[in-house]
Motif scaffolding. Structure first.
Motif, PDB file in Angstrom:
ATOM      1  N   LEU A 304       0.805  -1.218   0.000  1.00  0.00           N
ATOM      2  CA  LEU A 304       0.000   0.000   0.000  1.00  0.00           C
ATOM      3  C   LEU A 304       0.847   1.281   0.000  1.00  0.00           C
ATOM      4  N   PRO A 305       1.970   1.354   0.739  1.00  0.00           N
ATOM      5  CA  PRO A 305       2.785   2.578   0.657  1.00  0.00           C
ATOM      6  C   PRO A 305       3.243   2.885  -0.763  1.00  0.00           C
ATOM      7  N   TYR A 306       3.521   1.846  -1.549  1.00  0.00           N
ATOM      8  CA  TYR A 306       3.979   2.068  -2.922  1.00  0.00           C
ATOM      9  C   TYR A 306       2.843   2.622  -3.776  1.00  0.00           C
ATOM     10  N   VAL A 307       1.638   2.114  -3.544  1.00  0.00           N
ATOM     11  CA  VAL A 307       0.483   2.606  -4.304  1.00  0.00           C
ATOM     12  C   VAL A 307       0.265   4.094  -4.021  1.00  0.00           C
ATOM     13  N   THR A 415       6.578   0.579   4.824  1.00  0.00           N
ATOM     14  CA  THR A 415       7.586  -0.174   4.079  1.00  0.00           C
ATOM     15  C   THR A 415       8.333  -1.142   4.989  1.00  0.00           C
ATOM     16  N   ALA A 416       8.606  -0.725   6.229  1.00  0.00           N
ATOM     17  CA  ALA A 416       9.242  -1.617   7.195  1.00  0.00           C
ATOM     18  C   ALA A 416       8.344  -2.822   7.477  1.00  0.00           C
ATOM     19  N   GLN A 417       7.033  -2.588   7.518  1.00  0.00           N
ATOM     20  CA  GLN A 417       6.098  -3.697   7.739  1.00  0.00           C
ATOM     21  C   GLN A 417       6.115  -4.673   6.565  1.00  0.00           C
ATOM     22  N   VAL A 418       6.291  -4.155   5.339  1.00  0.00           N
ATOM     23  CA  VAL A 418       6.417  -5.021   4.165  1.00  0.00           C
ATOM     24  C   VAL A 418       7.662  -5.896   4.289  1.00  0.00           C
ATOM     25  N   ALA A 419       8.789  -5.278   4.680  1.00  0.00           N
ATOM     26  CA  ALA A 419      10.029  -6.037   4.846  1.00  0.00           C
ATOM     27  C   ALA A 419       9.881  -7.097   5.938  1.00  0.00           C
ATOM     28  N   ARG A 421       7.092  -8.606   6.893  1.00  0.00           N
ATOM     29  CA  ARG A 421       6.264  -9.698   6.380  1.00  0.00           C
ATOM     30  C   ARG A 421       7.050 -10.583   5.419  1.00  0.00           C
ATOM     31  N   MET A 422       7.884  -9.981   4.584  1.00  0.00           N
ATOM     32  CA  MET A 422       8.683 -10.788   3.659  1.00  0.00           C
ATOM     33  C   MET A 422       9.589 -11.746   4.422  1.00  0.00           C
ATOM     34  N   ALA A 423      10.155 -11.279   5.530  1.00  0.00           N
ATOM     35  CA  ALA A 423      11.056 -12.123   6.316  1.00  0.00           C
ATOM     36  C   ALA A 423      10.290 -13.205   7.062  1.00  0.00           C
ATOM     37  N   THR A 424       9.175 -12.851   7.678  1.00  0.00           N
ATOM     38  CA  THR A 424       8.444 -13.812   8.511  1.00  0.00           C
ATOM     39  C   THR A 424       7.598 -14.781   7.685  1.00  0.00           C
ATOM     40  N   GLU A 425       7.223 -14.398   6.485  1.00  0.00           N
ATOM     41  CA  GLU A 425       6.400 -15.262   5.645  1.00  0.00           C
ATOM     42  C   GLU A 425       7.221 -16.035   4.616  1.00  0.00           C
ATOM     43  N   HIS A 426       8.520 -15.946   4.692  1.00  0.00           N
ATOM     44  CA  HIS A 426       9.391 -16.685   3.779  1.00  0.00           C
ATOM     45  C   HIS A 426       9.174 -18.183   3.953  1.00  0.00           C
ATOM     46  N   PRO A 427       9.114 -18.979   2.875  1.00  0.00           N
ATOM     47  CA  PRO A 427       9.262 -18.628   1.465  1.00  0.00           C
ATOM     48  C   PRO A 427       7.929 -18.513   0.725  1.00  0.00           C
ATOM     49  N   PHE A 433      -0.837 -10.576   0.012  1.00  0.00           N
ATOM     50  CA  PHE A 433      -1.881  -9.586  -0.252  1.00  0.00           C
ATOM     51  C   PHE A 433      -1.624  -8.416   0.693  1.00  0.00           C
ATOM     52  N   SER A 434      -1.735  -7.201   0.173  1.00  0.00           N
ATOM     53  CA  SER A 434      -1.226  -6.055   0.920  1.00  0.00           C
ATOM     54  C   SER A 434      -2.101  -5.646   2.103  1.00  0.00           C
ATOM     55  N   PHE A 435      -3.381  -5.472   1.891  1.00  0.00           N
ATOM     56  CA  PHE A 435      -4.210  -4.913   2.961  1.00  0.00           C
ATOM     57  C   PHE A 435      -5.491  -5.695   3.230  1.00  0.00           C
ATOM     58  N   LEU A 436      -5.777  -6.717   2.464  1.00  0.00           N
ATOM     59  CA  LEU A 436      -7.008  -7.478   2.649  1.00  0.00           C
ATOM     60  C   LEU A 436      -6.868  -8.470   3.803  1.00  0.00           C
TER      61      LEU A 436
END
Length: 546
Positions: A304-307, A415-419, A421-427, A433-436
């Motif tokens: 969402l921050p990118y949007v 953006t930190a929250q995106v990073a 999630r990428m680390a904790t939800e790997h792989p 999904f961003s906000f749903l």
């Protein structure tokens, strides 16, 4: 006294950029074995073997006929997907044929690493484009960083040999185009021809590159008449060179380049198989998708921050156009580069919406427009940064820097929250999904349409069932994902699995990625014993059969 220490290091472009991309490559080496095998990977591999057989029969027919490995490979002209580009996969299947090795998973993992390293090159292309447009290597590096911090793009870079490979090659081709427009030379024209051909030989949508080249070449000649003669000569060199290189890298075209290329173009966007996708709570034929299918998927799977920053960047470009007028705006080199980015992003997206092209699995067929999206995101971020740095004496604008500062802080946290999630939800970043909320995702959208989580499901089964032979099954429409991901396991683990039809798996396990069964299963199918969730949405369920 020379400046030393950390501050000097940060100001050293060469060191910082080198460390960034070096660490990114090391990250790929560390993670490339974590992902399973995607749904399309066997088909891509077969397509490449079909072309490899054709090339071998053309160049060394006697030797090729003595190769038992090629005996079961279909002939090029009888293969249904012969018109698919194979440039990325072709050298890898050639190496695999020469040295197959005892474990088939090893070549799959090597392809995963190679795909990610090409993505690193694509991120470097985005860095160079951002650096040139925004006049700062730091902003260019921010663009490359945001591309990497895009969960779905990052994960699919390891196994999506079509869409992410094409994204990377398209970004590099746009970079070579901007360099050609800035200073037309024979070397730059030939390099752009090579980049164009590489993109076309992966996806036919690469034909947009010659269109962009001619269109923006003409615009450059209008805005800078002094370059007219040089650009005309270089475009005259570029077009036949690109055409020749396209044919050279695509064996399907060798016998009749014009006719077969036209056939490949006409088949794009018209998928013949009766395929349905789960969209907004209903199964919809890909031949009857609503116009909003692609933009909705783009919105809900992009951070969402990118949007929000994209919208800021878009408004900034629009304000510049309205302020100066079209003619004066187009005379500026920076404005023409903005227009190139806008055409890169909106052209394909609007084309798919207007023509109702048959796409599926979200918006992955349009991933190649994402670098343009990121460049506009960085432009919006720079505008907020500049607003925050202002210290206007005017009472009217005194609150503007504070508002921009608050916006920057919120965007940084997002953006930190995106990073995180990428680390904790790997792989499993490919199911981001961003906000749903998870429940909304489960009820309305496809999740693991690649089937990669099956690998982790099988690992869980084998870790929690000590029997020497374990029965596993899936729905017949998704059973292929079970077979191919079983091959990604170590040989001892693989030997314990017995893949059987669902009605023969009594006492075993049934796995589901919910592709064509979005809801829960009745008790008669089995008892859920393990689930994998991403953002609250279930992407894999393991059921114990009664």
């Amino acid at each position: 006294m020379p400046d030393v220490g950390f501050s000097a290091f940060v100001r050293s472009r060469r060191w910082v950029v080198g460390v960034f991309f070096g660490l990114l490559a090391v990250l790929g080496v560390a993670l490339h074995r974590d992902y399973g095998m995607g749904w399309d990977e066997p088909a891509e591999r077969l397509n490449a073997f079909v072309s490899a057989k054709y090339v071998a029969l053309k160049l060394a027919p006697e030797l090729a006929r003595r190769q038992p490995r090629l005996a079961d490979i279909p002939d090029l002209r009888q293969h249904r997907d012969a018109d698919h580009g194979v440039l990325f996969m072709l050298p890898w299947v050639g190496l695999e044929a020469l040295r197959p090795g005892p474990d088939p998973a090893e070549w799959a993992y090597r392809r995963h690493l190679a795909g990610f390293l090409l993505f690193v090159a694509g991120a470097w292309g985005v860095y160079r484009l951002g650096r040139a447009r925004l006049g700062s290597w730091r902003w260019g590096l921010v663009g490359a960083g945001l591309l990497v911090l895009s969960p779905r793009i990052f994960a699919e870079a390891f196994y999506n040999y079509k869409d992410i490979v094409f994204l990377s090659l398209f970004a590099l081709a746009v970079l070579t185009l901007t360099r050609l427009l800035r200073r037309p030379t024979a070397g730059r024209a030939l390099l752009h021809a090579l980049a164009t051909a590489a993109a076309v030989d992966v996806r036919t949508m690469g034909v947009l590159l010659p269109v962009l080249t001619l269109g923006f070449g003409a615009l450059e000649m209008w805005a800078r008449p002094v370059r007219r003669r040089g650009l005309t000569a270089m475009l005259a060199l570029y077009l036949p060179a690109a055409a020749a290189l396209v044919v050279l890298g695509w064996p399907y075209l060798w016998e009749n380049p014009g006719a077969y290329f036209t056939a490949a173009i006409s088949s794009f966007g018209h998928y013949a198989k009766p395929l349905e996708v789960f969209y907004l709570g209903h199964f919809v034929s890909i031949q009857a998708l609503p116009w909003h299918y692609a933009p909705v998927w783009l919105l809900i799977t992009t951070p969402l921050p990118y949007v929000l920053l994209f919208a800021v960047g878009l408004v900034g470009v629009g304000r510049g156009l309205l302020k100066t007028g079209v003619g004066r705006w187009l005379r500026r080199t920076a404005s023409r580069r903005d227009l190139l980015v806008l055409a890169w992003f909106f052209g394909p997206l609007l084309g798919v919406m207007v023509l109702h092209s048959a796409i599926y699995d979200g918006w992955r067929h349009l991933y190649f427009v994402y670098p343009a999206f990121v460049l506009l995101v960085v432009q919006g971020l720079r505008q907020l940064w500049q607003a925050w740095q202002q210290r206007s004496a005017s009472l009217r604008w005194r609150s503007a820097p504070a508002a921009a500062g608050v916006a920057l802080l919120l965007l940084a946290l997002g953006t930190a929250q995106v990073a995180w999630r990428m680390a904790t939800e790997h792989p499993f970043q490919y199911a981001y999904f961003s906000f749903l909320p998870g429940r909304v995702v489960e009820q309305n959208f496809e999740r693991d349409y690649w089937g990669l989580s099956v690998k982790q499901g099988l690992q869980w089964v084998l870790a929690h069932d000590a029997r020497p032979a374990v029965l596993v099954s899936m729905d017949r429409r998704t059973e292929m994902t079970l077979r191919i991901n079983a091959k990604m396991l170590p040989p001892p683990a693989r030997a314990r699995l017995r893949i059987v039809p669902p009605d023969s798996a009594a006492g075993g396990y049934f796995l589901s990625v919910h592709r064509w069964h979005p809801g829960a299963y009745p008790a008669g199918v089995g008892r859920p014993v393990h689930v994998i969730r991403v953002g609250g949405a279930v992407i894999l369920t393991v059921l114990r059969r009664p």
